[in-house]
Design an enzyme around this catalytic site. Structure first.
Site, PDB file in Angstrom:
ATOM      1  N   GLU A   1      -6.549  -7.835  -0.376  1.00 40.87           N
ATOM      2  CA  GLU A   1      -6.796  -7.690   1.058  1.00 40.87           C
ATOM      3  C   GLU A   1      -8.095  -6.952   1.322  1.00 40.87           C
ATOM      4  OE1 GLU A   1      -5.099  -5.264   4.756  1.00 40.87           O
ATOM      5  OE2 GLU A   1      -3.514  -6.082   3.515  1.00 40.87           O
TER       6      GLU A   1
ATOM      7  N   GLU B   1       0.815  -1.211   0.000  1.00 42.62           N
ATOM      8  CA  GLU B   1       0.000   0.000   0.000  1.00 42.62           C
ATOM      9  C   GLU B   1       0.851   1.264   0.000  1.00 42.62           C
ATOM     10  OE1 GLU B   1      -3.024  -0.082   2.987  1.00 42.62           O
ATOM     11  OE2 GLU B   1      -3.668  -2.096   2.472  1.00 42.62           O
TER      12      GLU B   1
END
Ligand SMILES: *[C@@H]1O[C@H](CO)[C@@H](O)[C@H](O)[C@H]1NC(C)=O
Ligand SMILES: *[C@@H]1O[C@H](CO)[C@@H](O)[C@H](O)[C@H]1NC(C)=O
Ligand SMILES: *[C@@H]1O[C@H](CO)[C@@H](O)[C@H](O)[C@H]1NC(C)=O
Ligand SMILES: *[C@@H]1O[C@H](CO)[C@@H](O)[C@H](O)[C@H]1NC(C)=O
Ligand SMILES: *[C@@H]1O[C@H](CO)[C@@H](O)[C@H](O)[C@H]1NC(C)=O
Ligand SMILES: *[C@@H]1O[C@H](CO)[C@@H](O)[C@H](O)[C@H]1NC(C)=O
Ligand SMILES: *[C@@H]1O[C@H](CO)[C@@H](O)[C@H](O)[C@H]1NC(C)=O
Length: 682
Positions: free
Chosen positions: A217, A160
Site C-alpha cells: 500500500e 498495520e
C-alpha cells in the site's frame, strides 16, 4: 465480428484465465510463484465502497489498461448495494485481473474510528474470528480463491498492527489455499508473509529471508490520485518485460559515482539494469558500460478541466428553496433522547450513527444568585473538532480546531446574561472521527463545563442533568429524501434565499449534464455541511476550509529523495475541496434534486454541475530522450510548446534531439523510466 461475438470471446478469455485450473500460488524469496512461474504482481487499490457498483467495471478497466495485474481491496462488514463484495470481486475476475483480499477486519482507509480498538481481548478476538470466517466462507462459496479456480491470489489478515500470533493461527486454520499476508508487522509468524505499507518501501526488507519483498500500500486512501496512468503504464510495461530477469537473475550493485548506483539483474540469457540517482536536486551524467547516460526527469501531467455541458433547457442558475434546521434546546426534547448527570464521551453516546451530537442542559437561577445580574462566561473544554453553542435558543458562537490536529483541546468562552429561573444551554458537537489515537484521546466535550462570574465564583455544570440527542432533526426526518418531498414540500420556502445563515437546508432541481463524462458539483460559496443528490449522500463538504497559505514553499514539485508531506504542496489559500463527485448512476433523465445542509452559513447561488475531462498535458524532459504524449481516449488538440506532429492523434512519440547514443546495453527507455522512479529498486 458482431458485438455478441466480441463479448462472447472476451468472456471466454477470462474464463480460460481463471476457471480452467486451480492456480498454485506459492512464493520464494524473490517473488510470488504462480504455477511454478515467478511473477511480479502489480496491484492497484480500489476501495469499492467509495464508488458506486456501476463505476466498478470502468475503474477496473482503467487499472488493467494502466498495466496492473491485480486489484486489492479492503472489506466492509455490510454487503448491501454498493457494498456488495462478491459482486466487486467478480467484476475484477470478469476483467481478467487477480484480486488481493484485505479482510483485516480493521480497515484504516481514513474512515471513522481508528487504530487501537484492536487489543488482545476475548471480545475483539471472537468478533475478529467470526468476521474473518464469515468473509472467507462467503468467498469460498463463490469459489473465488485461486486455489478454487478463482482470482484471489493473496489474502490479508489484520492491517498495520502488531505481530499477533493468535490471529495468524486463526487465519491459517481457515485453509484458503493461497498465501496470507500481514502488512507493516514485526516478523509475523509462519506462514504469514510480511509486507510493507508506506510512501516508499525501497529500503524495506522482510525479516524472513524466504519472504519476497512486497509493497502492499502506498497509503492510497489519503491521496488525491492524480491522473498519471500514461506514465505509470510505461513503468508497468517495462517491469513486466523484464520480469524474468528480475525474479530469476543474479543481482549486483555497481557504484557509478557517489550518488548513482547501477543495480544489475543477470541471467544466462539477458540482463536488465536500474540506474538510481540519490541526489535530491541534480540530474546525473553517468558512464555505464562504456556509454554515457544523461538521466532525465521526464513527467507527464494531465490537467483535469471542468466543463458546463448543460442540458439545453437548463436555466443559467439554479432556483433554490430553503428551510431552517431545528435548533434544539432543553425544551424540545424527543422521546429517544438520553439524560445523564454527567458529560459522556461523544463516541460512546453517538455510537457512530451521526457526526452530530446535541448536549443540552438547563440551569435554574434564583433571585439571590450573584450570577443573576453580572456578566457570566460560559466556558466549555473541548477535544477540538467543531462546537456550536446556543444560549436560550440563540446562537452564541462556534469553535473548531484548525489544520486537523485532533490531539489538542481548546476552551470555548462566551459571555452570557443569565435570566431569573430557567436558562437553556445547548451545545452542538460535531466529530470528524479520524486521527491518531482517536480511541484513546476521547471525543467531544470534556469536563468541566463552567459558568464563571469571577475567579472565585464558578459553577461547574458537569454533573448537571445533560440531555443528549444524536443527529440532526433534518437528517432524522430525511429532508434530503426526494420520496418524502411531497409530504413536507410546503415547508420549503422559495423566497428569499438566506445567505450566510447557519444550520440551513437548501434544495434545488437540475438536469444531468450532457454526455457521459464524470459529473461534479461545484460547491464554492458554501461553508460546511452535507450534500445529497436524489437522496444519495455525496458526503460532507467544507469549501470554506482554506489550505494553509504558509505550507506552499516552492513553485515546483519534486518528490525525489526522502518523502515528506511538505513536498509538492499546492493550491495554498484555496479551498481544500470544492468539487464533489456525483456518480452518473445517482442521476436520472429529467429532474434531479440536490439538497444541502449548510452548517456554517454560505451562499448556494454559484453552485454548478460540471463534467470533468483531461484538458492538456505538460511534459518536462531533457535532451536525448524520447517522450510520449497521450490524452487517453481523446485526440491531442494543440501542442503549445513545440511543433511536433501530434495534433489530431491520440498519442505520439518524438525525440527531443537526434539520438546521439550508440547501441546501449540497457535500453534507453527503461533507463528513463527507472531514473524517474528510482525508489522502485528491488
Ligand atoms: C505448488 O507449487 C509448489 C512449488 O512452487 C509445489 O511444491 C507444490 O507441490 C505445488 N502444489 C500443488 C498442489 O501443485
Ligand atoms: C458469527 O456470530 C453470529 C452471532 O454471534 C453467528 O450467528 C454466526 O454464525 C457467526 N458466524 C461465523 C462465521 O462464525
Ligand atoms: C507513492 O505515492 C507518492 C505520493 O503520491 C508518489 O509520489 C509515488 O510516486 C508513489 N509511488 C509509486 C511507486 O507509485
Ligand atoms: C439583580 O437585579 C435585580 C433588579 O435590578 C434585583 O432586584 C436583584 O436583587 C439583583 N440580584 C442580585 C443577586 O444582585
Ligand atoms: C480540559 O479538561 C481536562 C480534564 O479536566 C484538563 O486536563 C485540561 O487541562 C482542560 N483543558 C484546558 C485547555 O483547560
Ligand atoms: C497528545 O499530545 C500530547 C502533547 O501535546 C502528548 O503528551 C500526548 O501523549 C498525546 N496523546 C496521545 C494519545 O497521543
Ligand atoms: C455561523 O457560523 C459561523 C461559524 O460556525 C460563525 O462564525 C458565524 O458567526 C455564524 N453566523 C451566524 C449568522 O450565526
Amino acid at each position: 465480428m458482431n458485438i455478441f461475438n466480441i463479448l462472447f470471446s472476451s468472456l471466454i478469455f477470462s474464463f480460460i484465465l481463471f476457471h480452467l485450473n486451480a492456480l498454485n500460488v506459492t512464493h520464494d524469496s524473490r517473488s510470488i510463484i504462480n504455477d511454478g512461474t515467478h511473477r511480479i504482481i502489480l496491484s492497484g487499490s480500489i476501495h469499492y465502497p467509495r464508488s458506486t457498483a456501476q463505476m466498478w467495471s470502468d475503474l477496473i478497466r482503467k487499472a488493467k489498461e494502466g498495466g496492473l495485474d491485480a486489484v486489492e481491496t479492503y472489506v466492509q462488514y455490510d454487503f448491501s448495494g454498493n457494498l456488495d463484495l462478491i459482486r466487486f470481486l467478480k467484476t475484477i475476475q470478469d476483467q481478467g485481473l487477480y484480486a488481493i483480499l484485505r479482510i483485516s477486519p480493521y480497515t484504516c482507509a481514513e474512515w471513522n474510528y481508528g487504530v487501537s480498538l484492536r487489543t488482545k481481548n476475548d471480545v475483539f478476538m471472537n468478533e475478529m474470528k467470526n468476521f474473518t470466517t464469515l468473509i472467507v466462507d462467503m468467498v469460498k462459496k463463490e469459489k473465488l480463491f485461486a486455489s478454487q479456480r478463482g482470482n484471489i491470489i493473496l489474502a490479508q489478515v489484520e492491517n498495520e498492527y502488531g505481530n499477533i500470533n493468535w490471529c495468524a493461527q486463526m487465519a491459517d486454520s481457515l485453509n484458503i489455499g493461497v498465501p496470507w499476508i500481514m502488512c507493516q508487522q514485526a516478523a509475523p509468524p509462519e506462514p504469514m508473509l510480511e509486507t510493507c505499507n508506506g510512501w516508499y518501501c525501497d529500503e524495506y526488507k522482510p525479516k524472513d529471508p524466504n519472504t519476497p519483498k512486497m509493497w502492499t500500500e502506498n497509503w492510497t486512501g489519503w491521496k488525491f490520485k492524480p491522473t498519471k496512468m500514461g506514465h505509470l503504464k510505461q513503468l508497468h510495461d517495462v517491469l513486466h518485460s523484464i520480469e524474468y530477469t528480475l525474479t530469476n537473475g543474479d543481482v549486483k550493485n555497481e557504484k557509478l559515482n557517489n550518488l548513482v548506483m547501477a543495480t544489475i539483474y543477470q541471467t544466462k540469457e539477458k540482463s536488465s539494469c536500474f540506474l538510481s540517482n540519490t541526489n535530491t536536486k541534480i540530474d546525473a551524467n553517468v558512464n555505464f558500460g562504456g556509454i554515457s547516460y544523461f538521466v532525465p526527469v521526464s513527467t507527464q501531467t494531465s490537467l483535469m478541466v471542468k466543463k458546463l455541458n448543460k442540458a439545453e433547457d437548463e436555466p443559467s442558475s439554479l432556483k433554490w428553496t430553503w428551510r431552517p434546521e431545528l435548533i434544539e434546546s432543553a425544551s424540545v426534547q424527543g422521546r429517544r433522547d438520553i439524560s445523564v448527570n454527567k458529560i459522556v464521551d461523544q463516541k460512546d453516546m453517538a455510537n457512530d450513527v451521526s457526526d452530530y451530537l446535541w448536549y443540552m442542559t438547563s440551569i435554574d437561577v434564583a433571585k439571590d444568585d450573584p450570577m443573576l445580574n453580572g456578566t457570566v462566561t460560559l466556558r466549555v473544554n473541548d477535544t477540538s473538532h467543531v462546537l456550536h453553542a446556543f444560549f436560550n435558543g440563540e446562537y452564541i458562537g462556534s469553535q473548531w480546531s484548525k489544520y486537523g490536529d485532533n490531539n489538542v483541546t481548546y476552551v470555548f468562552e462566551k459571555n452570557i446574561k443569565l435570566s431569573l429561573r430557567k436558562n437553556l444551554i445547548s451545545l452542538l458537537r460535531l466529530s470528524l472521527n479520524y486521527g491518531p489515537m482517536f480511541d484513546l484521546v476521547g471525543a467531544g466535550i470534556t469536563s468541566p463545563i463552567e459558568l464563571v462570574l469571577s475567579k472565585n465564583i464558578i459553577k461547574d455544570l458537569s454533573s448537571n442533568k445533560w440531555t443528549y440527542k444524536v443527529g440532526l432533526n433534518g437528517i432524522s426526518n430525511k429532508f434530503f429524501d426526494t420520496n418524502c418531498a411531497s409530504k413536507s414540500s410546503s415547508n420549503w420556502v422559495s423566497d428569499p434565499i438566506p445567505v450566510d445563515r447557519n444550520f440551513t437546508w437548501y434544495k434545488t432541481t437540475f438536469k444531468a449534464p450532457l454526455g457521459n463524462k464524470p459529473v461534479v458539483v461545484d460547491l464554492l460559496g458554501l461553508g460546511k455541511g452535507m450534500a445529497w443528490v436524489n437522496g444519495h449522500s455525496l458526503g460532507r463538504y467544507w469549501p470554506s476550509y482554506i489550505a494553509n497559505k504558509k505550507l506552499c514553499k516552492t513553485e515546483t514539485c519534486d518528490y525525489r529523495g526522502r518523502y515528506s508531506d511538505s513536498k509538492c504542496v499546492s493550491k495554498c489559500s484555496e479551498p481544500t475541496q470544492r468539487w464533489y463527485h456525483v456518480p452518473r448512476s445517482f442521476l436520472k433523465d429529467g429532474e434531479n434534486t440536490l439538497v444541502l445542509f449548510e452548517e456554517f452559513g454560505g451562499n448556494p447561488s454559484a453552485v454548478q454541475f460540471q463534467t470533468v475531462e483531461i484538458g492538456s498535458i505538460c511534459i518536462n524532459t531533457h535532451e536525448g530522450k524520447e517522450v510520449k504524449l497521450s490524452c487517453q481516449d481523446r485526440p491531442i488538440s494543440k501542442i503549445k510548446f513545440a511543433s511536433f506532429e501530434c495534433v489530431g492523434k491520440e498519442s505520439c512519440s518524438f525525440k527531443i534531439t537526434e539520438d546521439k547514443f550508440g547501441k546501449p546495453s540497457c535500453e534507453i527507455k527503461k533507463l528513463a523510466v527507472e531514473a524517474v522512479c528510482k525508489d522502485i529498486t528491488f
